[in-house]
Design an enzyme around this catalytic site. Structure first.
Site, PDB file in Angstrom:
ATOM      1  N   ASP A  54      40.938  16.769  34.562  1.00 54.02           N
ATOM      2  CA  ASP A  54      41.408  18.023  35.142  1.00 54.02           C
ATOM      3  C   ASP A  54      41.486  19.064  34.041  1.00 54.02           C
ATOM      4  O   ASP A  54      41.951  18.770  32.929  1.00 54.02           O
ATOM      5  CB  ASP A  54      42.796  17.836  35.770  1.00 54.02           C
ATOM      6  CG  ASP A  54      43.384  19.144  36.291  1.00 54.02           C
ATOM      7  OD1 ASP A  54      42.992  19.564  37.394  1.00 54.02           O
ATOM      8  OD2 ASP A  54      44.232  19.734  35.599  1.00 54.02           O
TER       9      ASP A  54
ATOM     10  N   GLU B 270      44.353  28.351  32.443  1.00 54.11           N
ATOM     11  CA  GLU B 270      45.166  29.192  33.321  1.00 54.11           C
ATOM     12  C   GLU B 270      44.778  30.668  33.316  1.00 54.11           C
ATOM     13  O   GLU B 270      45.158  31.394  34.224  1.00 54.11           O
ATOM     14  CB  GLU B 270      46.644  29.030  32.968  1.00 54.11           C
ATOM     15  CG  GLU B 270      47.097  27.586  33.078  1.00 54.11           C
ATOM     16  CD  GLU B 270      48.548  27.436  33.435  1.00 54.11           C
ATOM     17  OE1 GLU B 270      49.227  28.464  33.630  1.00 54.11           O
ATOM     18  OE2 GLU B 270      49.016  26.290  33.513  1.00 54.11           O
TER      19      GLU B 270
ATOM     20  N   TYR C  65      53.095  29.181  42.624  1.00 51.88           N
ATOM     21  CA  TYR C  65      54.498  29.256  42.213  1.00 51.88           C
ATOM     22  C   TYR C  65      54.556  30.101  40.950  1.00 51.88           C
ATOM     23  O   TYR C  65      53.513  30.534  40.431  1.00 51.88           O
ATOM     24  CB  TYR C  65      55.101  27.860  41.983  1.00 51.88           C
ATOM     25  CG  TYR C  65      54.187  26.892  41.260  1.00 51.88           C
ATOM     26  CD1 TYR C  65      53.940  27.006  39.900  1.00 51.88           C
ATOM     27  CD2 TYR C  65      53.558  25.864  41.952  1.00 51.88           C
ATOM     28  CE1 TYR C  65      53.113  26.133  39.238  1.00 51.88           C
ATOM     29  CE2 TYR C  65      52.711  24.979  41.307  1.00 51.88           C
ATOM     30  CZ  TYR C  65      52.500  25.114  39.948  1.00 51.88           C
ATOM     31  OH  TYR C  65      51.652  24.245  39.292  1.00 51.88           O
TER      32      TYR C  65
END
Length: 623
Positions: free
Chosen positions: A393, A397, A465
């Site tokens: 993974d 970001e 979030y």
């Protein structure tokens, strides 16, 4: 993920490229030139030696090329030299198995000491890394045409257009491409599958059959002119045949329920792999993301060697109740995950690299995606723990945007990086990514080609979030994980529904999107207003960090007394918190199902209660 606590000893794993059989030279050109003297071409070599070029990798900002020299004559040759021209702006940056020099845009590659002699029918290859988008032209080998005979004044054909793939089935694919150009005319095209020729056709289309279901293939095309000269290969198109049952990604009826386990949680948080089992969460999830591996020097690297594979576990902390011994080959979290997988055979574990703190390392990785993918594969598939992990993974970001640092790799960098990882890891490993949920106009989703990269990804963990928090110390107070917009929301596009809608509109398949849930709250202090939108004096106190607290603490210390935009909030004393509860999570899961999403994920296990009530809510909501 937005936050990361590191209490560890860090070590980097460095990998070196090798080629079977002989030492590979992968050095700056200045060094290469010094390695050997000029090779002498055999005087009669023009009629008995050929050279063929293939572009083996292309990562946008650079590429890898390979030349294969073959003796097609009846006598041995003792040396060879390949020469070609690159258009301005295209150049060799490093090479191996040949001495490469240039004079302007004219390049010469000569054999090194051990690979100059070729018996009749023998061949040898050398490779190089380069920059630019041009293809070789005017190729000669030992003074003659690279196709085995001199063709004065005749240039080889151009590269055909990148093939397009359509009509993909379990066993076949239709390929079409734009014609190459040549000053004397095109004779035919070679179609190459995974670098090997499968057929020669006179037109610009071909249907390849007899393939294996559920398998990855790569196709390129080369043109040949009327003089028999072969031009450079086209760029590659990746194809994944349907069926076969080998695709590890979520398919129809498959729902992903994924949780993050943090390597540093074994320290102050005292949360271990065993807790995933004792909380009854292990049987309610499908995947674990292990966070984080580091990204540094353009490579994947160990994040915390002690926690990862060295920490000795006592019997009471171990998944199977057996203590580690001092001389066992693997300890730490990796060994505990191995034990957890043995107890839950259907559970998959993915190693996640990057995170908010280490995302800056992807800028260097994007300069050579193939080398980055190679380093990641070597680390994930290290024989000591290869059985622990089912894929990789990438938690980059802020590609082509700003976060803890700023990246200017360009909108295609993420796509190219993901493509390189898929090529290296293949179809039987998972390749996933955690991505931004910033759906504001001109925001982080707009900065990167997430739709293009989705072709290489099994799914995206959309970080829905941390939209709002006490980094805005004076407020206004707002839920950090709103499902939808609401009147008075501080910023348009900062909500889950907007992020999912924008990604779908850009072409990301719904089933490749997972909705993110935070097992924590964000809060302010100095707040007098119960409803969202109040002013504050700063972040509320938290156990590990100001302005943030685990759900397992907040459910008792500051119980929710309101909801807004599908998430809960609480005003207690002068503190104001927002967080998800079992009730809001079940509501969000129902929404995710209605959107056709691939499932949900959460950050992270240790924020849940000892009985795993938030994991239970995700599991129940996705049934």
């Amino acid at each position: 993920m937005r936050f990361i606590h590191i209490r560890s000893r860090r070590g980097a794993v460095h990998r070196h490229r090798t080629v079977a059989g002989l030492t590979t030279l992968l050095l700056p050109l200045a060094t290469l030139v010094a390695l050997g003297g000029p090779a002498k071409a055999a005087p009669d070599a023009a009629a008995q030696v050929t050279a063929a070029y293939t572009k083996t990798q292309d990562w946008g900002s650079g590429f890898e090329g390979k030349w294969t020299v073959k003796n097609t004559g009846t006598t041995s040759i003792s040396a060879w030299a390949v020469e070609w021209d690159f258009p301005s702006g295209t150049k060799v940056t490093s090479a191996w198995d040949a001495t490469v020099t240039n004079s302007g845009d004219h390049w010469t590659a000569k054999n090194v000491g051990w690979n100059g002699t070729l018996a009749p029918g023998a061949s040898v290859s050398f490779g190089f890394n380069g920059t630019g988008s041009g293809a070789p032209a005017n190729c000669t080998v030992n003074g003659g045409s690279c196709d085995g005979g001199q063709v004065p004044g005749d240039n080889p054909p151009s590269a055909p257009g990148t093939p397009t793939a359509s009509g993909i089935t379990d066993t076949s694919v239709q390929l079409d491409w734009k014609a190459a150009t040549d000053d004397k005319g095109i004779k035919n095209y070679d179609v190459l599958r995974d670098g090997a020729k499968v057929t020669t056709v006179t037109g610009t289309s071909y249907k390849d059959t007899g393939l294996t279901a559920g398998t990855d293939y790569s196709y390129t095309v080369q043109a040949r002119d009327t003089a028999g000269q072969t031009g450079p290969a086209s760029d590659a198109v990746k194809v994944h045949t349907t069926g076969g049952g080998t695709d590890p990604g979520p398919g129809p009826g498959d729902t992903v329920k994924l949780g993050y386990f943090t390597e540093w949680g074994v320290y102050g948080r005292n949360y271990h792999v065993k807790n995933i089992d004792t909380s009854a969460s292990a049987g309610k999830i499908t995947h674990i993301n292990y966070a984080f591996g580091n990204v540094t020097g353009g490579k994947c690297a160990i994040g915390d060697a002690y926690a990862d594979y060295d920490k000795a576990y006592t019997a009471d902390q171990s998944v199977d109740g057996k203590a580690d011994t001092w001389d066992q080959p693997l300890r730490g979290n990796f060994n505990q995950l191995r034990k957890l997988k043995a107890k839950y055979p259907n559970l998959k574990v993915i190693w996640s690299f990057g995170g908010w703190t280490w995302s800056g390392g992807f800028t260097e990785a994007a300069k050579n995606p193939a080398a980055f993918a190679e380093s990641c594969y070597n680390l994930v598939e290290d024989p000591r723990w290869a059985d622990v992990f089912d894929g990789i993974d990438i938690d980059w970001e802020y590609p082509n945007a700003c976060g803890l640092s700023c990246d200017t790799s360009g909108p295609a960098a993420f796509k190219t990086l993901m493509s390189a990882l898929r090529t290296k890891f293949g179809s039987k490993n998972l390749v996933t990514a955690a991505i931004t949920a910033d759906a504001s106009s001109g925001g982080k989703i707009d900065a990167t080609d997430y739709a293009g990269a989705a072709a290489s990804a099994d799914w995206y963990n959309v970080m829905t979030y941390d939209f709002f928090g006490a980094w805005d110390a004076k407020g206004p107070t707002a839920p950090h994980s709103p499902l939808t917009s609401y009147s008075g929301i501080p910023k348009d596009g900062f909500n889950s529904a907007a992020a999912i809608a924008k990604l779908k509109a850009k072409g990301v398949p719904a089933k490749k999107l997972l909705l993110g849930i935070g097992f924590y709250g964000r809060g302010w202090t100095g707040v007098t207003q119960k409803e969202p939108g109040g002013t504050a004096t700063g972040p509320a106190s938290g156990t590990y960090e100001q302005g943030i607290e685990d759900y397992k603490v907040l459910k008792n210390s500051c119980p929710s007394n309101g909801t807004v935009a599908g998430t809960a909030y609480a005003h207690c004393g002068s503190n104001w918190w927002s967080y998800d509860t079992p009730a809001t999570i079940r509501s969000k899961m129902a929404w995710a199902k209605g959107q056709g999403l691939g499932g949900a994920f959460f950050w992270e296990f240790s924020g849940d209660t000892a009985g795993g009530e938030l994991v239970s809510a995700i599991n129940d909501g996705l049934k």
